[in-house]
Design an enzyme around this catalytic site. Sequence first.
Site, PDB file in Angstrom:
ATOM      1  N   LEU A 188      -6.864   3.387   6.076  1.00  0.00           N
ATOM      2  CA  LEU A 188      -6.885   2.427   7.175  1.00  0.00           C
ATOM      3  C   LEU A 188      -6.798   1.017   6.593  1.00  0.00           C
ATOM      4  O   LEU A 188      -7.739   0.530   5.972  1.00  0.00           O
ATOM      5  CB  LEU A 188      -8.166   2.597   8.003  1.00  0.00           C
ATOM      6  N   ASP A 189      -5.649   0.373   6.837  1.00  0.00           N
ATOM      7  CA  ASP A 189      -5.364  -0.914   6.207  1.00  0.00           C
ATOM      8  C   ASP A 189      -4.764  -1.887   7.218  1.00  0.00           C
ATOM      9  O   ASP A 189      -3.885  -2.668   6.881  1.00  0.00           O
ATOM     10  CB  ASP A 189      -4.386  -0.689   5.043  1.00  0.00           C
ATOM     11  N   VAL A 190      -5.232  -1.832   8.469  1.00  0.00           N
ATOM     12  CA  VAL A 190      -4.666  -2.710   9.490  1.00  0.00           C
ATOM     13  C   VAL A 190      -5.331  -4.080   9.515  1.00  0.00           C
ATOM     14  O   VAL A 190      -4.766  -5.049  10.017  1.00  0.00           O
ATOM     15  CB  VAL A 190      -4.750  -2.056  10.882  1.00  0.00           C
ATOM     16  N   THR A 226       0.846  -1.198   0.000  1.00  0.00           N
ATOM     17  CA  THR A 226       0.000   0.000   0.000  1.00  0.00           C
ATOM     18  C   THR A 226       0.882   1.249   0.000  1.00  0.00           C
ATOM     19  O   THR A 226       0.668   2.185  -0.782  1.00  0.00           O
ATOM     20  CB  THR A 226      -0.929   0.009   1.223  1.00  0.00           C
TER      21      THR A 226
END
Length: 230
Positions: A145-147, A78
Amino acid sequence: MESVRYVEVARAESERGELVLRERRDEGAPSVLELRANGVFVMDTLETSTEQALATAALELVEEPRAVVVAGLGLGFTMHEVLRDSRVERCTVVEIEEELVAWMRSGTIPHGPALLADERVTVVVADIAVALAEARPASYDLLLLDVDNGPGYLVHEENAALYRAPFLTSARRALRPGGVLVVWSANPAPELEDAVREVFGDAEARPYDVLLQDRDEQYWLYLGRLAAAD
């Protein structure tokens, strides 16, 4: 019959549990690096289109994404896609797992040093909720937000708070006028959409079609946008 072998590359323990980096070797195919948390598959280096799609779709939503936050380092894809955009002047990556950052910096993840060498990148080892609570107001144009893979697929149960109003309020405060929050989800998440609407005054759920290893999949982007300055 083709055989598949797994070779452990690195392992770390934290208060959240176990993080493992391993190499998957399929006979007759290039090896693949795979990241797992507490035994659960997180991502690998074979299929990176969803991470890239998140960044590409998000960047299209902001006219001038000069300052970008990526919440979750993963294997760096990302972040890599964000850095491909020449409009980006600053990319802050917030990652809670210190050892994952160390693997990226040391070359344990082979493509890591080259990505982190980009002078626009700052990596912050912290919980994204803490990092945003401490951020200066109106600091960023875009927050990805890519957790997890959305609220239905949590890497850690504690991450459930990231999809609720208190955290989203911190995200809103950190955005500049015209700024956008983008949350990636593998499935429809109506409760997340409601929470984004509560905090931002409006919300948008966008379906996003992705081809994964010859399979057609549909993911979702949940957007919260601030009004542009007059």
